[in-house]
Design an enzyme around this catalytic site. Structure first.
Site, PDB file in Angstrom:
ATOM      1  N   SER A  24      -4.633 -10.003 -13.254  1.00 42.67           N
ATOM      2  CA  SER A  24      -5.131  -9.043 -14.247  1.00 42.67           C
ATOM      3  C   SER A  24      -4.010  -8.175 -14.815  1.00 42.67           C
ATOM      4  O   SER A  24      -3.996  -7.887 -16.013  1.00 42.67           O
ATOM      5  CB  SER A  24      -6.286  -8.198 -13.708  1.00 42.67           C
ATOM      6  OG  SER A  24      -5.849  -7.374 -12.693  1.00 42.67           O
TER       7      SER A  24
ATOM      8  N   HIS B  65       0.837  -1.205   0.000  1.00 41.18           N
ATOM      9  CA  HIS B  65       0.000   0.000   0.000  1.00 41.18           C
ATOM     10  C   HIS B  65       0.873   1.257   0.000  1.00 41.18           C
ATOM     11  O   HIS B  65       0.581   2.251   0.663  1.00 41.18           O
ATOM     12  CB  HIS B  65      -0.985  -0.004   1.173  1.00 41.18           C
ATOM     13  CG  HIS B  65      -2.107  -0.982   0.958  1.00 41.18           C
ATOM     14  ND1 HIS B  65      -3.201  -0.680   0.189  1.00 41.18           N
ATOM     15  CD2 HIS B  65      -2.267  -2.266   1.344  1.00 41.18           C
ATOM     16  CE1 HIS B  65      -4.008  -1.736   0.142  1.00 41.18           C
ATOM     17  NE2 HIS B  65      -3.459  -2.715   0.826  1.00 41.18           N
TER      18      HIS B  65
ATOM     19  N   GLY C 148      -7.680 -14.056  -8.245  1.00 45.30           N
ATOM     20  CA  GLY C 148      -8.268 -13.657  -6.964  1.00 45.30           C
ATOM     21  C   GLY C 148      -7.384 -13.966  -5.762  1.00 45.30           C
ATOM     22  O   GLY C 148      -7.811 -13.867  -4.619  1.00 45.30           O
ATOM     23  N   ALA C 149      -6.136 -14.359  -6.014  1.00 50.00           N
ATOM     24  CA  ALA C 149      -5.247 -14.726  -4.900  1.00 50.00           C
ATOM     25  C   ALA C 149      -4.283 -13.595  -4.559  1.00 50.00           C
ATOM     26  O   ALA C 149      -3.409 -13.746  -3.723  1.00 50.00           O
ATOM     27  CB  ALA C 149      -4.466 -15.988  -5.265  1.00 50.00           C
ATOM     28  N   GLY C 150      -4.426 -12.445  -5.223  1.00 49.82           N
ATOM     29  CA  GLY C 150      -3.522 -11.324  -4.957  1.00 49.82           C
ATOM     30  C   GLY C 150      -2.191 -11.472  -5.674  1.00 49.82           C
ATOM     31  O   GLY C 150      -1.183 -10.909  -5.250  1.00 49.82           O
ATOM     32  N   LEU C 151      -2.165 -12.226  -6.774  1.00 46.29           N
ATOM     33  CA  LEU C 151      -0.908 -12.439  -7.500  1.00 46.29           C
ATOM     34  C   LEU C 151      -0.928 -11.735  -8.867  1.00 46.29           C
ATOM     35  O   LEU C 151      -0.186 -12.103  -9.775  1.00 46.29           O
ATOM     36  CB  LEU C 151      -0.632 -13.944  -7.655  1.00 46.29           C
ATOM     37  CG  LEU C 151      -0.526 -14.697  -6.319  1.00 46.29           C
ATOM     38  CD1 LEU C 151      -0.271 -16.179  -6.547  1.00 46.29           C
ATOM     39  CD2 LEU C 151       0.570 -14.105  -5.438  1.00 46.29           C
ATOM     40  N   SER C 152      -1.792 -10.743  -8.990  1.00 45.78           N
ATOM     41  CA  SER C 152      -1.820  -9.875 -10.178  1.00 45.78           C
ATOM     42  C   SER C 152      -2.131 -10.598 -11.478  1.00 45.78           C
ATOM     43  O   SER C 152      -1.498 -10.352 -12.509  1.00 45.78           O
ATOM     44  CB  SER C 152      -0.487  -9.137 -10.349  1.00 45.78           C
ATOM     45  OG  SER C 152      -0.459  -8.068  -9.484  1.00 45.78           O
TER      46      SER C 152
ATOM     47  N   ASP D 185       2.057  -3.321  -9.800  1.00 44.98           N
ATOM     48  CA  ASP D 185       1.798  -4.634 -10.411  1.00 44.98           C
ATOM     49  C   ASP D 185       2.241  -4.674 -11.871  1.00 44.98           C
ATOM     50  O   ASP D 185       3.000  -5.560 -12.254  1.00 44.98           O
ATOM     51  CB  ASP D 185       0.321  -5.019 -10.260  1.00 44.98           C
ATOM     52  CG  ASP D 185      -0.138  -4.971  -8.819  1.00 44.98           C
ATOM     53  OD1 ASP D 185       0.714  -4.895  -7.930  1.00 44.98           O
ATOM     54  OD2 ASP D 185      -1.357  -4.997  -8.585  1.00 44.98           O
TER      55      ASP D 185
ATOM     56  N   GLU E 163      -6.399  -0.673 -16.858  1.00 44.14           N
ATOM     57  CA  GLU E 163      -7.092  -1.216 -15.675  1.00 44.14           C
ATOM     58  C   GLU E 163      -7.875  -0.131 -14.953  1.00 44.14           C
ATOM     59  O   GLU E 163      -9.022  -0.324 -14.564  1.00 44.14           O
ATOM     60  CB  GLU E 163      -6.089  -1.833 -14.699  1.00 44.14           C
ATOM     61  CG  GLU E 163      -5.820  -3.294 -14.958  1.00 44.14           C
ATOM     62  CD  GLU E 163      -5.371  -4.034 -13.696  1.00 44.14           C
ATOM     63  OE1 GLU E 163      -6.111  -4.080 -12.700  1.00 44.14           O
ATOM     64  OE2 GLU E 163      -4.261  -4.580 -13.721  1.00 44.14           O
TER      65      GLU E 163
HETATM   66  C1  GLA Z   1      -3.042  -3.970  -5.200  1.00 51.55           C
HETATM   67  C2  GLA Z   1      -2.819  -2.826  -6.172  1.00 51.55           C
HETATM   68  C3  GLA Z   1      -1.361  -2.367  -6.123  1.00 51.55           C
HETATM   69  C4  GLA Z   1      -0.936  -2.070  -4.702  1.00 51.55           C
HETATM   70  C5  GLA Z   1      -1.272  -3.234  -3.789  1.00 51.55           C
HETATM   71  C6  GLA Z   1      -0.984  -2.941  -2.339  1.00 51.55           C
HETATM   72  O1  GLA Z   1      -2.318  -5.095  -5.619  1.00 51.55           O
HETATM   73  O2  GLA Z   1      -3.134  -3.230  -7.477  1.00 51.55           O
HETATM   74  O3  GLA Z   1      -1.203  -1.255  -6.959  1.00 51.55           O
HETATM   75  O4  GLA Z   1      -1.514  -0.873  -4.256  1.00 51.55           O
HETATM   76  O5  GLA Z   1      -2.645  -3.595  -3.900  1.00 51.55           O
HETATM   77  O6  GLA Z   1       0.378  -2.785  -2.131  1.00 51.55           O
END
Ligand code: GLA
Length: 399
Positions: free
Chosen positions: A140, A42, A134-138, A184, A172
């Site tokens: 998209s 963040h 959906g696992a926070g691994l980007s 990301d 995005e």
């Molecule tokens: C998501 C956002 C990123 C970043 C993180 C938190 O993955 O896409 O840009 O802000 O949250 O670090």
């Protein structure tokens, strides 16, 4: 067949199925990885430093020339993982948003290449990937960077990694409606194999940090799915901006801990906590880069623990199940000078994944700890895997 070759076979076959077996074969193949953030959470939208790395899961695109009828060209795409769903974008008309996320990401990539004055040529794309969704691994960002790279290359548009990442981010933001930052797409576009990416999110200057071979990267998917757009992400972003305004700085990156402490008495305590997370987190990034390159497991333990606690207490983006999972792994890795590595939540939060960087000898301990959490917590089905640090988006050649 390895992971990459399997994906190439899938996109090649999907391309033929969608665009006709008699037509031309896809000419070229492009890959863009997913990413995990090691520290600096963040922080990107607060203009600070982050330290993600690309992972060995990716989006693969097969690309070839597209149709042109009477001087009117189209981008045609097939999303193999979305049940072979098709998309057709007219290149001679304004590009509108639609309901499907994946369609919007392609539309956004075309629209933002064109808004920079680049002419996109008629192109056909077949897309598939193995980045967990959906696992926070980007997944998209990986999708958008791969598609943008394929469109640019087939249209003979020379894009440096940071411009590629900017186009993907704009796509995005505008077409998906998520307020995600630059971390990301930059991690997907500009990472180097075996290294983390130290990135200044204000200047976009970046450098690879080669990671000690003594360390292993483990990602633990908590199984709790999060919806970035619907989560408190946008609220956190607004709170950060409000805190920066209160302290009279352009972004929280420009705030020092001393100024924060001096000016905290007359600010909403929530905003002060948000600012404290960002300022303290930025200060942890550079020491973490040093610890990774030196294989210093004790320093990683300390820095990643402090990051997690700050995200839990000051930024409030963790959920109890992820806290419990992180605590269990942390306990298994030991504390202080003898610690075997570090662990923390990663990504936007509100579920998603936990990342651990540990001595090679500690991998089994982490797996056992995750198993224990799963057994003792009926609500979550966590799974852990060892990953390698991959290179950024590029053209690939079939074996
Ligand atoms: C998501 C956002 C990123 C970043 C993180 C938190 O993955 O896409 O840009 O802000 O949250 O670090």
């Amino acid at each position: 067949m390895n992971r990459r070759d399997r994906l190439i076979a899938r996109v090649r076959q999907g391309y033929r199925l969608a665009f006709g077996t008699k037509g031309p074969e896809p000419r070229r193949f492009f890959a863009a990885p997913g990413r995990v953030n090691l520290i600096g959470e963040h922080v990107d939208y607060n203009d600070g430093y982050v330290l993600p790395c690309a992972i060995n899961r990716e989006t693969l695109v097969a690309a070839g020339s597209g149709p042109e009828v009477g001087g009117r060209g189209y981008v045609e795409a097939v999303a193999i993982d979305a049940g072979q769903a098709r998309e057709k974008i007219a290149l001679y008309a304004p590009i509108q948003r639609t309901e499907d996320s994946w369609r919007n990401l392609i539309r956004g990539a075309v629209a933002f290449l064109e808004s920079r004055g680049y002419g996109v040529l008629p192109t056909r794309l077949a897309i598939a990937g193995d980045v967990p969704m959906g696992a926070g691994l980007s997944s998209s960002a990986s999708f958008t960077v791969a598609v943008t790279l394929a469109l640019a290359q087939l249209s003979r548009i020379p894009l440096a990694a940071d411009e590629l990442a900017m186009v993907a981010k704009e796509a995005e933001n505008a077409f998906l409606g998520t307020a995600c930052g630059i971390m990301d797409p930059m991690a997907c576009a500009a990472s180097s194999m075996g290294s983390a990416l130290l990135l200044d999110c204000r200047s976009l200057q970046h450098m690879p940090i080669p990671v000690s071979k003594k360390l292993s990267l483990i990602i633990i998917d908590s199984g709790i799915r999060r919806e970035l757009a619907n989560s408190a992400f946008n609220t956190r972003r607004r709170e950060s901006e409000a805190a920066a305004r209160h302290f009279g700085v352009k972004a929280l990156r420009d705030l020092t801990m001393d100024a924060l402490e001096a000016g905290s008495s007359d600010v909403d305590p929530v905003l002060a906590s948000r600012a404290r997370h960002v300022v303290s987190e930025i200060a942890r990034v550079e020491p973490t880069a040093v610890a990774l390159s030196q294989g210093d497991a004790a320093a990683l333990s300390r820095l990643m623990r402090a990051s997690h606690v700050s995200l839990r207490d000051d930024y409030e983006v963790t959920v109890p199940e992820v806290d419990r999972l992180t605590d269990t792994v942390w306990a298994a890795l030991g504390d202080g000078d003898d610690a075997l590595g570090g662990v923390r939540m990663t990504g936007a939060g509100f579920g998603g994944s936990v990342v651990a960087v540990v001595r090679k000898s500690a991998v089994e301990r982490v797996f056992d700890a995750v198993q224990k959490t799963y057994n003792s917590t009926a609500q979550i089905r966590a799974s852990a895997d060892v990953y390698t640090m991959a290179g950024g988006a590029r053209e690939v050649t079939p074996a």
